[in-house]
Design a protein around this motif. Structure first.
Motif, PDB file in Angstrom:
ATOM      1  N   HIS A 126     -40.641  56.300  42.746  1.00 17.22           N
ATOM      2  CA  HIS A 126     -39.967  55.249  43.506  1.00 17.22           C
ATOM      3  C   HIS A 126     -40.839  54.750  44.650  1.00 17.22           C
ATOM      4  N   ALA A 127     -40.698  53.441  44.940  1.00 15.06           N
ATOM      5  CA  ALA A 127     -41.360  52.887  46.123  1.00 15.06           C
ATOM      6  C   ALA A 127     -40.290  52.410  47.088  1.00 15.06           C
ATOM      7  N   PHE A 128     -40.487  52.744  48.361  1.00 12.30           N
ATOM      8  CA  PHE A 128     -39.641  52.180  49.416  1.00 12.30           C
ATOM      9  C   PHE A 128     -40.476  51.107  50.101  1.00 12.30           C
ATOM     10  N   ILE A 129     -40.040  49.878  50.003  1.00 16.10           N
ATOM     11  CA  ILE A 129     -40.851  48.747  50.472  1.00 16.10           C
ATOM     12  C   ILE A 129     -40.108  48.033  51.597  1.00 16.10           C
ATOM     13  N   SER A 130     -40.822  47.704  52.681  1.00 12.90           N
ATOM     14  CA  SER A 130     -40.146  46.994  53.771  1.00 12.90           C
ATOM     15  C   SER A 130     -41.152  46.175  54.565  1.00 12.90           C
ATOM     16  N   ASN A 131     -40.632  45.305  55.435  1.00 12.58           N
ATOM     17  CA  ASN A 131     -41.484  44.474  56.284  1.00 12.58           C
ATOM     18  C   ASN A 131     -42.157  45.356  57.346  1.00 12.58           C
ATOM     19  N   ALA A 132     -43.460  45.163  57.549  1.00 13.15           N
ATOM     20  CA  ALA A 132     -44.162  45.987  58.551  1.00 13.15           C
ATOM     21  C   ALA A 132     -43.596  45.749  59.951  1.00 13.15           C
ATOM     22  N   ASP A 133     -42.958  44.604  60.168  1.00 13.95           N
ATOM     23  CA  ASP A 133     -42.455  44.326  61.520  1.00 13.95           C
ATOM     24  C   ASP A 133     -41.015  44.826  61.724  1.00 13.95           C
ATOM     25  N   ASN A 134     -40.501  45.619  60.784  1.00 11.98           N
ATOM     26  CA  ASN A 134     -39.168  46.209  60.958  1.00 11.98           C
ATOM     27  C   ASN A 134     -39.296  47.707  61.235  1.00 11.98           C
ATOM     28  N   LEU A 135     -39.234  48.081  62.502  1.00 11.82           N
ATOM     29  CA  LEU A 135     -39.467  49.490  62.850  1.00 11.82           C
ATOM     30  C   LEU A 135     -38.285  50.382  62.520  1.00 11.82           C
ATOM     31  N   GLY A 136     -37.166  49.782  62.116  1.00 12.78           N
ATOM     32  CA  GLY A 136     -36.011  50.589  61.709  1.00 12.78           C
ATOM     33  C   GLY A 136     -36.136  51.069  60.268  1.00 12.78           C
ATOM     34  N   ALA A 137     -37.136  50.575  59.547  1.00 15.35           N
ATOM     35  CA  ALA A 137     -37.254  50.871  58.115  1.00 15.35           C
ATOM     36  C   ALA A 137     -37.999  52.186  57.886  1.00 15.35           C
ATOM     37  N   THR A 138     -37.350  53.289  58.213  1.00 14.23           N
ATOM     38  CA  THR A 138     -37.954  54.600  57.975  1.00 14.23           C
ATOM     39  C   THR A 138     -37.519  55.094  56.586  1.00 14.23           C
ATOM     40  N   PRO A 139     -38.349  55.934  55.944  1.00 13.51           N
ATOM     41  CA  PRO A 139     -37.998  56.384  54.584  1.00 13.51           C
ATOM     42  C   PRO A 139     -36.815  57.360  54.606  1.00 13.51           C
ATOM     43  N   ASP A 140     -35.637  56.867  54.319  1.00  5.75           N
ATOM     44  CA  ASP A 140     -34.417  57.670  54.428  1.00  5.75           C
ATOM     45  C   ASP A 140     -34.216  58.483  53.143  1.00  5.75           C
ATOM     46  N   ALA A 141     -34.193  59.807  53.313  1.00  6.50           N
ATOM     47  CA  ALA A 141     -34.127  60.687  52.134  1.00  6.50           C
ATOM     48  C   ALA A 141     -32.808  60.542  51.376  1.00  6.50           C
ATOM     49  N   ARG A 142     -31.744  60.138  52.083  1.00  2.09           N
ATOM     50  CA  ARG A 142     -30.461  59.986  51.386  1.00  2.09           C
ATOM     51  C   ARG A 142     -30.531  58.855  50.352  1.00  2.09           C
ATOM     52  N   ILE A 143     -31.208  57.778  50.721  1.00  2.00           N
ATOM     53  CA  ILE A 143     -31.303  56.657  49.770  1.00  2.00           C
ATOM     54  C   ILE A 143     -32.217  57.048  48.608  1.00  2.00           C
ATOM     55  N   ARG A 186     -31.328  50.321  60.993  1.00  2.00           N
ATOM     56  CA  ARG A 186     -32.379  50.228  59.973  1.00  2.00           C
ATOM     57  C   ARG A 186     -32.983  48.831  59.908  1.00  2.00           C
ATOM     58  N   PHE A 187     -32.570  47.978  60.819  1.00  2.00           N
ATOM     59  CA  PHE A 187     -33.102  46.608  60.821  1.00  2.00           C
ATOM     60  C   PHE A 187     -33.415  46.197  62.255  1.00  2.00           C
ATOM     61  N   LYS A 188     -34.677  46.382  62.639  1.00  2.00           N
ATOM     62  CA  LYS A 188     -35.101  46.012  63.999  1.00  2.00           C
ATOM     63  C   LYS A 188     -36.357  45.166  63.913  1.00  2.00           C
ATOM     64  N   PRO A 189     -36.209  43.965  63.396  1.00  2.00           N
ATOM     65  CA  PRO A 189     -37.402  43.146  63.224  1.00  2.00           C
ATOM     66  C   PRO A 189     -37.866  42.538  64.545  1.00  2.00           C
ATOM     67  N   VAL A 190     -39.145  42.279  64.636  1.00  2.00           N
ATOM     68  CA  VAL A 190     -39.659  41.554  65.796  1.00  2.00           C
ATOM     69  C   VAL A 190     -40.207  40.228  65.284  1.00  2.00           C
ATOM     70  N   LYS A 191     -39.397  39.203  65.403  1.00  2.00           N
ATOM     71  CA  LYS A 191     -39.830  37.888  64.915  1.00  2.00           C
ATOM     72  C   LYS A 191     -40.313  37.023  66.070  1.00  2.00           C
ATOM     73  N   THR A 192     -39.798  37.285  67.278  1.00  2.00           N
ATOM     74  CA  THR A 192     -40.094  36.410  68.414  1.00  2.00           C
ATOM     75  C   THR A 192     -40.380  37.282  69.647  1.00  2.00           C
ATOM     76  N   THR A 193     -40.840  36.621  70.716  1.00  2.00           N
ATOM     77  CA  THR A 193     -41.063  37.358  71.966  1.00  2.00           C
ATOM     78  C   THR A 193     -39.724  37.802  72.570  1.00  2.00           C
ATOM     79  N   ASN A 194     -38.611  37.160  72.190  1.00  2.00           N
ATOM     80  CA  ASN A 194     -37.288  37.641  72.646  1.00  2.00           C
ATOM     81  C   ASN A 194     -37.060  39.061  72.123  1.00  2.00           C
ATOM     82  N   ASP A 195     -37.334  39.237  70.810  1.00  2.00           N
ATOM     83  CA  ASP A 195     -37.173  40.576  70.201  1.00  2.00           C
ATOM     84  C   ASP A 195     -38.124  41.572  70.863  1.00  2.00           C
ATOM     85  N   LEU A 196     -39.342  41.074  71.147  1.00  2.00           N
ATOM     86  CA  LEU A 196     -40.361  41.954  71.715  1.00  2.00           C
ATOM     87  C   LEU A 196     -39.950  42.466  73.096  1.00  2.00           C
ATOM     88  N   LEU A 197     -39.321  41.582  73.905  1.00  2.00           N
ATOM     89  CA  LEU A 197     -38.912  41.996  75.250  1.00  2.00           C
ATOM     90  C   LEU A 197     -37.893  43.129  75.162  1.00  2.00           C
TER      91      LEU A 197
END
Ligand code: UPG
Length: 462
Positions: free
Chosen positions: A208-225, A357-368
Motif C-alpha cells: 500500500h501507498a499512503f499519498i498526500s500533499n507535502a504541504d499538509n503537515l496533518g497527513a501522518t501515516p495512520d496505522a489504523r487506516i 489530518r488536514f493542515k494545509p499551508v496554501k497562503t501566508t494566513n495559514d503560515l501565520l
C-alpha cells in the motif's frame, strides 16, 4: 492545424526523453481537449454520499496495524513551487515551524513512526524538475531516511504548454523551462510506472501507498487506516473531512448515479450552472483532503489493463506562458488530479477524518497560524494545540502580506500570540512588534499610504 500541433508536441516530448507512457497519456488528453471536453461533472449525474465510516471507529488491533504499516510506503506530492507566496523554490523547503521546513517535519514524522511500530516505512517524494535538487538536499540531512532498494524520489513527467490560439507547443526563449509544465498531480500514476518506482516497491513487498500533499503537515501515516485498507481489501481509500463554510472550494466526493461509484468533483470540474450546488455544504458535506491510500497491486493491474492510461477527468488549466507576466502568450496546461482516480478503482472507499489530518499551508494566513503559539511541534513531528475550538481565522491584507518576503518584513520579531484569538483581520500596511498578543476577534487597519506599527508587548482585544 491541431493534428500538426499534437505531432510537434509529441516530437518535443520525445526529443526531451519523455517516457512512451507519458507521451501516450499526453496524447489522450490532447485529443480530449480537441474534442472540446472540459471534464465537467453535472449535478444531475451525481448524488450526495451517504454515511461514511469514521477513523475513530476503525479497528485498532495493534498487531494488524503493525503488519499493515510494515507493507506501506509514504509518498508525498512535492512538485509544487511556492509561487502563490512569491517563492521560486519548492514550497516544501520553506521554514514553517520553529525554523523547520515541511520536509524536515515530514522526515521527523517518518522516523518516529518507524521507531514506534518497528517498520521500514520508506518515504518517497514525487518531485517535478523544478523541486528535485533542493528537496533532496533537505532530506540528505537525515541519516538512515533512505531505505535499501527504494528511491528517495521519482520525477514527474513534463509536457509542453500549448498556445491557446492553435494548440501548438509554446516556445519561450527568454526562459525555455517556462515552455514546459508538470501535468498536475494526477500524473502520479503515470510517473510511478514510467520511473520504475511502482515495480521497485512491489518487488520489495510493499503493498500500500499512503499519498498526500507535502504541504499538509496533518497527513501522518495512520496505522489504523493502513490496517483498515488491508483487512477490507480496499483498493483505493480517500480521507475526507466535513466541509465548513470556508472550504466551499475544495473537491467533494459524491456518488455517480450511472454506476454507483464514488467520484471526486474538484472546483475545476463544476459547470457554471452548478456552482450553488457545489458550494452547498449541507448537500455535499465532505471534501477530499488529498490523503489517499492505494493498493499498489491493484494499481499495477489497472495500469497494465489500460495501456497506462487511467482515463482521469481532464483539467484544462489556462495561464500565460510566463505566469509572472500577464502580457505573455496565453497557454493551456493539460492536467489531471490524483483524487479523481477514486472513480477508476472498483470498490473505492472514503473515510471521515478529523481536521487534525488536514493542515494545509496554501497562503501566508495559514503560515501565520502555524508559526504562532496555536501549534506546538513535538519531537516526533506532530502538531499539537491548546487552542479551543476551530483554529483562529486569519485574513491579512494581500497587498502587504501575500508575498512571503513582505509578510516576514511585517513580523520581524515573529508571529503574535494567537492561542487566545478567534479572528485576526488586517487591512493596510501594518507591522507587528515583539510579543504582541491577540485576544478574541480583532481587526487592525492602517490609513492608506501609512505604515502602522503595533508596539512591543501590545495586547489587541476586540
Ligand atoms: N503537485 C505536484 N505536481 C503537480 C501539481 C501539484 O506534485 O503537477 C503537488 C503540490 O506540490 C501539492 C499537492 O500536489 O503538494 C496539491 O496541489 P494543490 O495545487 O495545492 O492542491 P489542489 O490540486 O488545488 O487540490 C488538491 C485536490 C483537492 C483537495 C485539495 C486539498 O485536488 O481535491 O481538496 O488538494 O488541499
Amino acid at each position: 492545424m491541431s493534428e500538426a500541433g499534437l505531432r510537434q508536441a509529441q516530437e518535443k516530448m520525445g526529443a526531451a526523453g519523455a517516457a512512451d507512457v507519458a507521451i501516450r497519456v499526453f496524447t489522450h488528453y490532447y485529443r480530449l481537449l480537441e474534442s472540446g471536453q472540459q471534464g465537467t461533472i453535472r449535478e444531475d449525474d451525481i448524488e450526495p454520499v451517504g454515511d461514511l465510516p469514521h477513523l475513530d471507529h476503525l479497528d485498532t488491533d495493534s498487531e494488524a496495524m503493525r503488519a499493515a504499516l510494515a507493507e506501506t510506503v509514504v509518498i508525498k506530492l512535492n512538485g509544487g513551487l511556492g509561487t502563490s507566496m512569491g517563492v521560486t523554490g519548492p514550497k516544501s523547503a520553506l521554514p514553517v515551524k520553529d525554523g523547520l521546513s515541511f520536509l524536515d517535519i515530514i522526515a521527523r514524522q517518518i522516523l518516529s513512526t518507524r521507531k514506534a511500530y518497528d517498520v521500514p516505512l520508506p518515504l518517497v517524494l514525487m518531485n517535478s524538475f523544478r523541486t528535485r535538487e533542493e528537496s533532496l538536499q533537505v532530506l540528505g540531512e537525515y541519516d538512515g531516511l533512505a531505505v535499501d532498494g527504494v528511491p528517495l524520489d521519482f520525477l514527474q513527467n513534463m509536457e509542453p504548454k500549448l498556445l491557446a490560439d492553435d494548440l501548438t507547443p509554446a516556445e519561450w526563449p527568454a526562459d525555455p523551462e517556462l515552455a514546459w509544465c508538470p501535468p498536475g498531480h494526477g500524473d502520479l500514476f503515470t510517473a510511478l510506472v514510467a520511473s520504475g518506482t511502482l515495480d521497485a516497491l512491489r518487488e520489495r513487498g510493499f503493498r500500500h501507498a499512503f499519498i498526500s500533499n507535502a504541504d499538509n503537515l496533518g497527513a501522518t501515516p495512520d496505522a489504523r487506516i493502513a490496517a483498515w485498507m488491508a483487512e477490507h481489501d480496499v483498493p483505493f481509500g480517500m480521507e475526507v473531512c466535513r466541509r465548513t463554510r470556508s472550504d466551499r472550494k475544495g473537491g467533494h466526493v459524491a456518488v455517480r448515479k450511472s454506476d454507483g461509484r464514488l467520484i471526486l468533483r474538484d472546483s475545476a470540474q463544476v459547470a457554471d450552472e452548478d456552482t450553488k450546488h457545489f458550494q452547498d455544504i449541507t448537500r455535499h458535506k465532505t471534501f477530499n483532503t488529498n490523503n489517499l491510500w492505494i493498493d499498489l497491486d491493484r494499481l499495477a493491474e489497472l495500469m497494465a489493463g489500460h495501456d497506462g492510461i487511467l482515463g482521469l477527468p481532464i483539467i484544462v488549466n489556462r495561464k500565460t506562458v510566463d505566469p509572472a507576466d500577464p502580457s505573455s502568450p496565453k497557454v493551456i496546461q493539460l492536467e489531471t488530479g490524483m483524487g479523481t482516480a477514486i472513480e477508476t478503482f472498483e470498490g473505492s472507499q472514503a473515510v471521515l477524518v478529523d481536521r487534525s489530518r488536514f493542515k494545509p499551508v496554501k497562503t501566508t494566513n495559514d503560515l501565520l497560524v502555524l508559526r504562532s503559539d496555536v501549534y506546538e511541534l513535538t519531537e516526533s513531528g506532530d502538531l499539537t494545540t491548546t487552542h479551543e475550538g476551530d483554529e483562529p481565522y486569519v485574513d491579512l491584507d494581500p497587498e502587504y502580506f501575500r508575498i512571503l518576503a513582505d509578510f516576514e518584513a511585517r513580523f520581524p520579531a515573529g508571529p503574535p500570540s494567537l492561542v487566545r484569538a478567534d479572528r485576526l483581520e488586517v487591512r493596510g500596511d501594518v507591522a507587528f512588534g515583539k510579543d504582541v498578543t491577540v485576544v478574541g476577534e480583532v481587526e487592525v487597519a492602517a490609513d492608506a499610504g501609512d505604515r502602522r506599527l503595533i508596539e512591543d508587548g501590545a495586547v489587541l482585544e476586540g
